[in-house]
Scaffold this active site. Structure first.
Site, PDB file in Angstrom:
ATOM      1  N   LYS A 205     -16.759  -7.249 -11.787  1.00 43.65           N
ATOM      2  CA  LYS A 205     -15.460  -7.563 -12.539  1.00 43.65           C
ATOM      3  C   LYS A 205     -15.673  -9.088 -12.338  1.00 43.65           C
ATOM      4  CE  LYS A 205     -12.224  -4.843 -10.256  1.00 43.65           C
ATOM      5  NZ  LYS A 205     -11.537  -4.574  -9.820  1.00 43.65           N
TER       6      LYS A 205
ATOM      7  N   GLU B 149       5.611  -6.774  -5.437  1.00 46.41           N
ATOM      8  CA  GLU B 149       5.218  -6.382  -6.474  1.00 46.41           C
ATOM      9  C   GLU B 149       5.981  -5.215  -7.197  1.00 46.41           C
ATOM     10  OE1 GLU B 149       5.172  -8.647  -8.763  1.00 46.41           O
ATOM     11  OE2 GLU B 149       5.118  -7.015 -10.189  1.00 46.41           O
ATOM     12  N   PHE B 150       7.061  -5.259  -8.531  1.00 46.28           N
ATOM     13  CA  PHE B 150       7.581  -3.653  -8.775  1.00 46.28           C
ATOM     14  C   PHE B 150       7.152  -3.253  -9.579  1.00 46.28           C
ATOM     15  CE2 PHE B 150      10.357  -5.921  -5.682  1.00 46.28           C
ATOM     16  CZ  PHE B 150      10.642  -5.250  -5.077  1.00 46.28           C
ATOM     17  N   LEU B 151       5.788  -4.103 -10.564  1.00 42.70           N
ATOM     18  CA  LEU B 151       5.167  -3.892 -11.214  1.00 42.70           C
ATOM     19  C   LEU B 151       4.910  -2.518 -12.513  1.00 42.70           C
ATOM     20  CD1 LEU B 151       1.983  -3.924 -11.808  1.00 42.70           C
ATOM     21  CD2 LEU B 151       2.226  -6.098 -11.661  1.00 42.70           C
TER      22      LEU B 151
ATOM     23  N   PHE C 259      13.335   8.322 -14.393  1.00 43.30           N
ATOM     24  CA  PHE C 259      12.150   8.549 -13.398  1.00 43.30           C
ATOM     25  C   PHE C 259      13.520  10.148 -12.843  1.00 43.30           C
ATOM     26  CE2 PHE C 259      10.544   4.677 -12.788  1.00 43.30           C
ATOM     27  CZ  PHE C 259       9.377   5.236 -12.723  1.00 43.30           C
TER      28      PHE C 259
ATOM     29  N   CYS D  43       0.486   4.056  -6.042  1.00 39.85           N
ATOM     30  CA  CYS D  43       1.621   3.688  -5.393  1.00 39.85           C
ATOM     31  C   CYS D  43       1.908   4.745  -4.685  1.00 39.85           C
ATOM     32  CB  CYS D  43       2.068   2.267  -6.367  1.00 39.85           C
ATOM     33  SG  CYS D  43       1.069   0.940  -6.539  1.00 39.85           S
TER      34      CYS D  43
ATOM     35  N   LYS E  89       0.645   7.276  -2.133  1.00 42.38           N
ATOM     36  CA  LYS E  89       0.174   6.399  -0.368  1.00 42.38           C
ATOM     37  C   LYS E  89       1.484   5.518   0.119  1.00 42.38           C
ATOM     38  CE  LYS E  89      -1.689   1.727  -1.627  1.00 42.38           C
ATOM     39  NZ  LYS E  89       0.078   0.704  -1.431  1.00 42.38           N
TER      40      LYS E  89
ATOM     41  N   LYS F 238      -0.398   8.468 -15.925  1.00 37.19           N
ATOM     42  CA  LYS F 238       0.807   8.305 -16.751  1.00 37.19           C
ATOM     43  C   LYS F 238       0.403   7.833 -18.207  1.00 37.19           C
ATOM     44  CE  LYS F 238       2.931   4.120 -14.958  1.00 37.19           C
ATOM     45  NZ  LYS F 238       3.621   2.962 -15.045  1.00 37.19           N
TER      46      LYS F 238
HETATM   47  N1  LIG Z   1      -1.318  -0.943  -8.401  1.00 33.59           N
HETATM   48  C1  LIG Z   1      -0.113  -1.514  -8.986  1.00 33.59           C
HETATM   49  O1  LIG Z   1       0.861  -0.404 -10.122  1.00 33.59           O
HETATM   50  C2  LIG Z   1       1.131  -1.739  -8.036  1.00 33.59           C
HETATM   51  C3  LIG Z   1       2.241  -2.019  -8.296  1.00 33.59           C
HETATM   52  C4  LIG Z   1       3.138  -2.406  -7.064  1.00 33.59           C
HETATM   53  C5  LIG Z   1       1.812  -2.575  -5.998  1.00 33.59           C
HETATM   54  N2  LIG Z   1       0.204  -2.485  -6.059  1.00 33.59           N
HETATM   55  C6  LIG Z   1       0.353  -3.205  -4.420  1.00 33.59           C
HETATM   56  O2  LIG Z   1      -0.830  -4.256  -4.819  1.00 33.59           O
HETATM   57  C7  LIG Z   1      -1.361  -4.167  -4.034  1.00 33.59           C
HETATM   58  C8  LIG Z   1      -2.973  -3.711  -4.942  1.00 33.59           C
HETATM   59  O3  LIG Z   1      -3.266  -3.104  -6.016  1.00 33.59           O
HETATM   60  P1  LIG Z   1      -3.608  -2.705  -7.390  1.00 33.59           P
HETATM   61  O4  LIG Z   1      -3.529  -1.549  -7.753  1.00 33.59           O
HETATM   62  O5  LIG Z   1      -4.297  -4.018  -8.182  1.00 33.59           O
HETATM   63  O6  LIG Z   1      -5.548  -1.932  -6.498  1.00 33.59           O
HETATM   64  P2  LIG Z   1      -6.656  -3.005  -6.793  1.00 33.59           P
HETATM   65  O7  LIG Z   1      -7.960  -1.746  -5.976  1.00 33.59           O
HETATM   66  O8  LIG Z   1      -6.646  -2.829  -8.330  1.00 33.59           O
HETATM   67  O9  LIG Z   1      -7.086  -4.374  -6.927  1.00 33.59           O
HETATM   68  C9  LIG Z   1      -7.299  -5.002  -6.104  1.00 33.59           C
HETATM   69  C10 LIG Z   1      -8.706  -5.791  -5.923  1.00 33.59           C
HETATM   70  O10 LIG Z   1      -9.134  -6.361  -4.694  1.00 33.59           O
HETATM   71  C11 LIG Z   1     -10.569  -6.630  -4.948  1.00 33.59           C
HETATM   72  N3  LIG Z   1     -11.121  -7.574  -2.993  1.00 33.59           N
HETATM   73  C12 LIG Z   1     -11.372  -6.323  -1.904  1.00 33.59           C
HETATM   74  N4  LIG Z   1     -11.129  -6.925  -1.160  1.00 33.59           N
HETATM   75  C13 LIG Z   1     -11.213  -8.502  -1.235  1.00 33.59           C
HETATM   76  C14 LIG Z   1     -11.613  -9.706  -0.783  1.00 33.59           C
HETATM   77  N5  LIG Z   1     -12.282  -9.828   1.241  1.00 33.59           N
HETATM   78  N6  LIG Z   1     -12.114 -10.522  -1.674  1.00 33.59           N
HETATM   79  C15 LIG Z   1     -11.888 -11.009  -2.653  1.00 33.59           C
HETATM   80  N7  LIG Z   1     -10.916  -9.287  -3.507  1.00 33.59           N
HETATM   81  C16 LIG Z   1     -11.008  -8.423  -2.249  1.00 33.59           C
HETATM   82  C17 LIG Z   1     -10.997  -5.667  -5.625  1.00 33.59           C
HETATM   83  O11 LIG Z   1     -12.218  -6.192  -5.573  1.00 33.59           O
HETATM   84  C18 LIG Z   1     -10.263  -4.932  -6.310  1.00 33.59           C
HETATM   85  O12 LIG Z   1     -10.819  -5.655  -7.469  1.00 33.59           O
HETATM   86  C19 LIG Z   1      -1.675  -2.382  -3.538  1.00 33.59           C
HETATM   87  O13 LIG Z   1      -1.367  -2.639  -1.709  1.00 33.59           O
HETATM   88  C20 LIG Z   1      -0.718  -2.394  -4.244  1.00 33.59           C
HETATM   89  O14 LIG Z   1      -0.170  -1.021  -3.624  1.00 33.59           O
HETATM   90  C21 LIG Z   1       0.442  -2.295  -6.573  1.00 33.59           C
END
Ligand SMILES: NC(=O)c1ccc[n+]([C@@H]2O[C@H](COP(=O)([O-])OP(=O)(O)OC[C@H]3O[C@@H](n4cnc5c(N)ncnc54)[C@H](O)[C@@H]3O)[C@@H](O)[C@H]2O)c1
Length: 470
Positions: free
Chosen positions: A35, A150-152, A268, A279, A282, A339
């Site tokens: 990445k 985060e609410f995005l 919604f 999200c 889980k 989606k």
């Molecule tokens: N995806 C969404 O729409 C969304 C919205 C709001 C909140 N969240 C929350 O945000 C968090 C992240 O979600 P996401 O969708 O971005 O996850 P994701 O899996 O896309 O990204 C997580 C990233 O963290 C990296 N990572 C893991 N362990 C690491 C470490 N020790 N050091 C450095 N990097 C590390 C991974 O390589 C990955 O790139 C989750 O808790 C999720 O519930 C997600």
């Protein structure tokens, strides 16, 4: 301000790019070398509107990428944790990634830092992060932990981040709260929105956004409760759609009638094949576990999940109703992501439905504007992928719409009809009006609305076709 963001996924990368956009110096850290290499080559690893522009604008200037968490922490005043919190089999959130990062941060402190939870985590996580860091040798005066959920939404993540409905800062220390408020000041004071090159303001966004300063525990609960409530809205309207089907009412009319009540709101309330993504599934499960651990049963949360699962089974039943038997049928599938607007296929209802159809020995030709590469990893070699919706439709026994991509709602229906083997569309996202489908002579099954039967001419053509098949 100098900010480190740990995790460069859907949330971390967007947050890092947006913090740079509002004037901060950001180091985005990840432990995924591939990445990081892609980001260094100038690629954008996820499909997200405006993200390529922001990365091009700030990469190598206010935004750097790094594999070294210690270097990033030492260079920064605030460290955002944005790693994954996937579900365990028990439904609990797996907080091991958060714990690992917290420990590493503790080992890298070189002065006072604010550690900010951006990942979605259960209540009490900020206390656990604090404890883990202390056990790892960090002095309690050298850091505070803040929850800044985060609410995005994926697909509109950049706009959502820069034009949020609200910014929640859950801080139990005044010093830490002030630092995080300073980070968001360009949004909260509205200075960002007056810049000439700012990202366009979405139609209904109100600026500047409201900042809510709460306790850390309240902020953690705000995130879980918000996602559970949104999932509840989706399951509620889907349950009502099922009643509409039983009594021959129209869910679109019912949802409009409900949603125009300002106490309820239209968003919604879209009936379909249910929610998915990384999200809602889980977070509902994790909130359920949190409730149980607190000694409160929350059966409403179980109902949200069971209605959601039932929606997929009902959709498969509709496909069967349309086609009678499934074995050997060729199906065109539009949509793989959970989606429209994103390439994310995690917990995608589309992927789950395709898996069920493959088990029934259907052959699937699928099209998605952005999610094909990710879907390939999920579905192995069992699916053929088309270049566009029309190529997918060629010779198919029916067309299934599984994702609400905007472009799927404006298809050339005459062309589609000429390409399909039979004029049958099963729409899991209600993208078309029944009248339009009727006018074009489709057998059209959707969610919470009566089936549009084939026009008489089309029906006899269909019978003829079937006769000539046998
Ligand atoms: N995806 C969404 O729409 C969304 C919205 C709001 C909140 N969240 C929350 O945000 C968090 C992240 O979600 P996401 O969708 O971005 O996850 P994701 O899996 O896309 O990204 C997580 C990233 O963290 C990296 N990572 C893991 N362990 C690491 C470490 N020790 N050091 C450095 N990097 C590390 C991974 O390589 C990955 O790139 C989750 O808790 C999720 O519930 C997600």
């Amino acid at each position: 301000m100098k900010i480190a963001v740990v995790g460069s996924g859907y949330v971390g990368l967007v947050a890092a790019a947006c913090f740079a956009e509002i004037g901060h110096e950001v180091i985005c850290v990840d432990n995924d070398d591939e990445k990081l290499a892609a980001l260094d080559r100038g690629e954008t690893p996820i499909h997200e509107q405006y993200l390529p522009e922001l990365l091009a604008r700030h990469r190598g200037k206010r935004l750097e990428f790094s594999c070294s968490l210690p270097d990033a922490v030492r260079a920064s005043s605030a460290v955002y944790i944005a790693v994954g919190t996937p579900p365990l089999a028990s439904g609990d959130a797996d907080l091991s990634y958060v714990e690992t990062v917290a420990r590493e941060i503790a080992h890298s402190l070189n002065g006072y830092k604010v550690v900010v939870e951006k990942s979605t985590v259960p209540v009490y996580t900020s206390q656990w992060v604090r404890r883990v860091m202390q056990l790892a040798g960090a002095s309690s005066s050298d850091f505070d932990v803040v929850s800044n959920p985060e609410f995005l939404r994926e697909g509109t993540a950049v706009s959502d981040f820069l034009f949020p409905d609200r910014i929640v800062i859950g801080a139990d220390s005044e010093r830490a709260s002030e630092i995080v408020q300073k980070i968001y000041a360009p949004l909260a004071l509205g200075t960002y929105y007056r810049q000439s090159a700012s990202i366009p303001q979405p139609a209904k966004a109100e600026v500047p956004p409201r900042v809510l300063v709460t306790s850390a525990k309240s902020a953690e609960l705000i995130k879980h409760a918000s996602n559970a409530f949104l999932a509840l809205k989706i399951s509620f309207i889907n349950a009502v759609a099922n009643i509409c089907e039983a009594v021959d009412a129209d869910i679109e009319q019912v949802a409009l009638g409900m949603g125009t009540d300002s106490r309820i709101g239209k968003r919604f309330l879209r009936a379909g094949i249910g929610y998915g993504g990384s999200c809602f599934p889980k977070d509902v499960a994790a909130f359920r576990s949190v409730a149980r651990e607190c000694g409160y049963e929350f059966p409403m949360l179980d109902e949200i999940v069971s209605v959601n699962e039932e929606q997929r089974r009902r959709f498969l039943k509709k496909v069967r109703t349309a086609l009678w038997t499934l074995r050997g049928k060729r199906l065109a599938v539009l949509g793989l992501s959970y989606k429209g607007g994103t390439d994310d296929v995690r917990e995608s209802p589309a992927i789950e439905i395709i898996r069920s159809l493959l088990r029934e020995q259907c052959s699937i030709v699928a099209y998605d504007p952005a999610a094909v590469d990710r879907a390939r990893q999920e579905l192995a070699g069992d699916v053929t992928y088309a270049e566009d919706p029309y190529q997918a439709a060629v010779g198919a026994d029916a067309l299934l719409i599984l994702t609400d991509w905007e472009e799927f709602g404006t298809l050339d229906l005459l062309r589609l009809k000429s390409l399909l083997r039979y004029p049958i569309i099963v729409d899991g996202r209600n993208l078309y009006s029944r009248e339009v489908m009727h006018k074009h002579g489709f057998l059209y099954l959707s969610v919470g609305r009566a089936t549009t039967e084939l026009a008489p001419g089309a029906a006899s053509a269909l019978k003829l076709n079937r006769k000539s098949d046998s």
